[in-house]
Design a protein around this motif. Structure first.
Motif, PDB file in Angstrom:
ATOM      1  N   PHE A   1       0.958  -1.319   0.019  1.00  0.00           N
ATOM      2  CA  PHE A   1      -0.118   0.188  -0.013  1.00  0.00           C
ATOM      3  C   PHE A   1       0.331   1.521  -0.465  1.00  0.00           C
ATOM      4  O   PHE A   1       0.476   2.241  -0.244  1.00  0.00           O
ATOM      5  CB  PHE A   1      -1.044   0.503   1.457  1.00  0.00           C
TER       6      PHE A   1
ATOM      7  N   LEU B   1      -4.653   2.745   5.075  1.00  0.00           N
ATOM      8  CA  LEU B   1      -5.644   2.820   4.024  1.00  0.00           C
ATOM      9  C   LEU B   1      -5.511   4.510   4.167  1.00  0.00           C
ATOM     10  O   LEU B   1      -6.522   5.556   3.660  1.00  0.00           O
ATOM     11  CB  LEU B   1      -7.008   2.827   3.916  1.00  0.00           C
TER      12      LEU B   1
ATOM     13  N   LEU C   1      -7.275  -4.364  -2.602  1.00  0.00           N
ATOM     14  CA  LEU C   1      -8.268  -3.863  -1.199  1.00  0.00           C
ATOM     15  C   LEU C   1      -8.952  -5.943  -1.574  1.00  0.00           C
ATOM     16  O   LEU C   1      -8.890  -6.331  -0.369  1.00  0.00           O
ATOM     17  CB  LEU C   1      -9.505  -3.681  -2.034  1.00  0.00           C
TER      18      LEU C   1
ATOM     19  N   ARG D   1     -13.074   4.891   5.642  1.00  0.00           N
ATOM     20  CA  ARG D   1     -12.964   3.690   5.192  1.00  0.00           C
ATOM     21  C   ARG D   1     -13.917   2.850   4.578  1.00  0.00           C
ATOM     22  O   ARG D   1     -13.656   2.438   4.584  1.00  0.00           O
ATOM     23  CB  ARG D   1     -13.028   3.053   7.159  1.00  0.00           C
TER      24      ARG D   1
END
Ligand code: ATP
Length: 418
Positions: free
Chosen positions: A181, A223, A248, A283
């Protein structure tokens, strides 16, 4: 090892830090030299100076003991230790204006995929090898034996020049899947490219389900950085990359289809929500509202029940919502926590109602106060409450505009003309 000479004055000019930080670095440099400990800047600041960009965080690393260096520095410079972590790091505030991260050179060992590492003091070489990408593994020495030098053990300078995101080893994302990420953020932030090694590391980590093992809180934290550390304008590209790499999905989230108008709401959420609500909203921005996904994103039992209850409720009343008065709709929407309200506003069927509610309806309140009603001789709280509610309804439906109109309406309610 590649060594590049870089004068302190040039480096500090490129670093563009406030004078309190400059002062701290200078004093730390002097004392670490006297103590014979190797002090250096690592990662972001070195990368950003070389790229000519403003750096966000300063990581100052010591191959030695911060405790004794800090106790010496405290006699000369004012600072406050905000926190000290198990990972041999300190957070320091200078003049309550600037936060510095002080790190002890360390080595890391991952007992199992995606677990937190076991950390121990290490050499600067071990400290370089625990890092995520070659471009983040460059260090700049503040003291001998590498004073005024950029050290490159991993071809970071060349990757920085070519614009490449390369993990340090192929098991990198098995150890720590958050690195994938992070890699997306750096790739998009600097408009770089992924290397073959990046894709290989991704496949290897996916193969042994390392992404699935990443803890909910670490995943949620990672995230969040997409929305808080990166520029808003970069988000469509960031999310497209997440999708192309199926990240994801790999971590076990049910993705939502994002439309371009969602980014307008996101911008508005950033402006209007407090940081706690914004953090919860983002989120939810990426995903479908369903139990497993919410759990994966570290929403508590209570929060999950609340989110699912409202999503379900709105789905059920969807068709009958237009039959409710504006006041009834407002009173309903007022019960929904703002982070969830914004998320529900991403659903096409709710978009208009929620936008109208947020921008306009929720702010419509009577100008006449309870005190004024008391002065007119109304004693009972309940009656006052119901008059204020009537006033709000009339205002929402556009029948009352000025305070004089409200007063006339109240007088008419209390003393109806026969
Ligand atoms: P920026 O703050 O601009 O995103 P940064 O490089 O300062 O970039 P931080 O998250 O502050 O990023 O981390 C500091 C340094 O610590 C990184 O440059 C990297 O070398 C190392 N690092 C951070 N997170 C990890 C990780 N998960 N795995 C390995 N190394 C990491």
């Amino acid at each position: 090892m590649k060594v590049l000479n870089y004068s302190w004055s040039d480096f500090i000019e490129g670093l563009k830090v406030p004078s309190v930080v400059f002062e701290f670095l200078n004093r730390a440099k002097v004392w670490a030299t006297k103590m014979g400990q190797f002090l250096y800047l690592a990662g972001g600041p070195v990368r950003d100076v070389l790229l000519g960009r403003q750096t966000q965080d300063i990581d100052l690393v010591l191959e030695g003991s911060w405790e004794s260096l800090l106790s010496t520095l405290s006699k000369e410079i004012e600072f406050k230790i905000i926190s000290k972590s198990q990972f041999l790091t300190y957070k320091l505030s200078l003049n309550s204006l600037y936060v510095l991260d002080l790190v002890t050179a360390r080595k890391e060992f991952y007992p199992s995929p995606a677990s937190l590492p076991v950390v121990a003091r290490g050499s600067f070489i071990e400290d370089i090898h625990r890092r995520d990408f070659t471009i983040n593994a460059l260090i700049y020495g503040l003291t001998p034996p590498y004073e005024d030098k950029i050290l490159d053990l991993v071809e970071g300078l060349s990757d920085l020049k070519k614009g490449l995101i390369r993990p340090l080893h192929q098991n990198s994302f098995i150890d720590d899947p958050t690195r994938a990420f992070r890699g997306v953020r750096y790739k998009v932030r600097f408009n770089f490219s992924y290397t073959e090694e990046f894709n290989k590391a991704l496949e290897l980590a996916a193969k042994i389900s390392s992404f699935k093992k990443l803890s909910p809180s670490r995943l949620a934290q990672e995230l969040k950085l997409f929305f808080t550390k990166e520029a808003m304008e970069a988000l469509p590209t960031l999310l497209r990359d997440l999708q192309n790499l199926r990240l994801l999905q790999r971590v076990g989230l049910k993705e939502r289809r994002i439309k371009s108008s969602d980014f307008n709401l996101l911008r508005k959420a950033k402006e209007e929500l407090d940081s706690k609500n914004f953090e919860k909203f983002v989120r939810l921005f990426l995903v479908e509202l369903e139990e497993t996904t919410l759990k994966r994103l570290a929403f508590s039992d209570r929060e999950r029940a609340l989110i699912l209850k409202w999503a379900q409720f709105l789905r059920e009343v969807e068709s009958s919502l237009q039959d409710l008065s504006i006041l009834e709709r407002v009173e309903l929407l007022e019960k929904i926590p703002p982070f969830l309200l914004f998320r529900l506003g991403l659903e096409e069927k709710w978009e208009d109602t929620i936008e109208l509610f947020w921008d306009h309806w929720r702010k419509v309140k009577p100008a006449v106060t309870g005190e004024e009603l008391k002065a007119l001789g109304i004693k009972e709280g309940k009656v006052i409450g119901s008059i204020l509610k009537r006033l709000r309804q009339e205002k929402l439906e556009g029948r009352l505009t000025t305070i004089e109109e409200e007063r006339a309406f109240v007088r008419n309610l209390i003393f109806p003309k026969s």
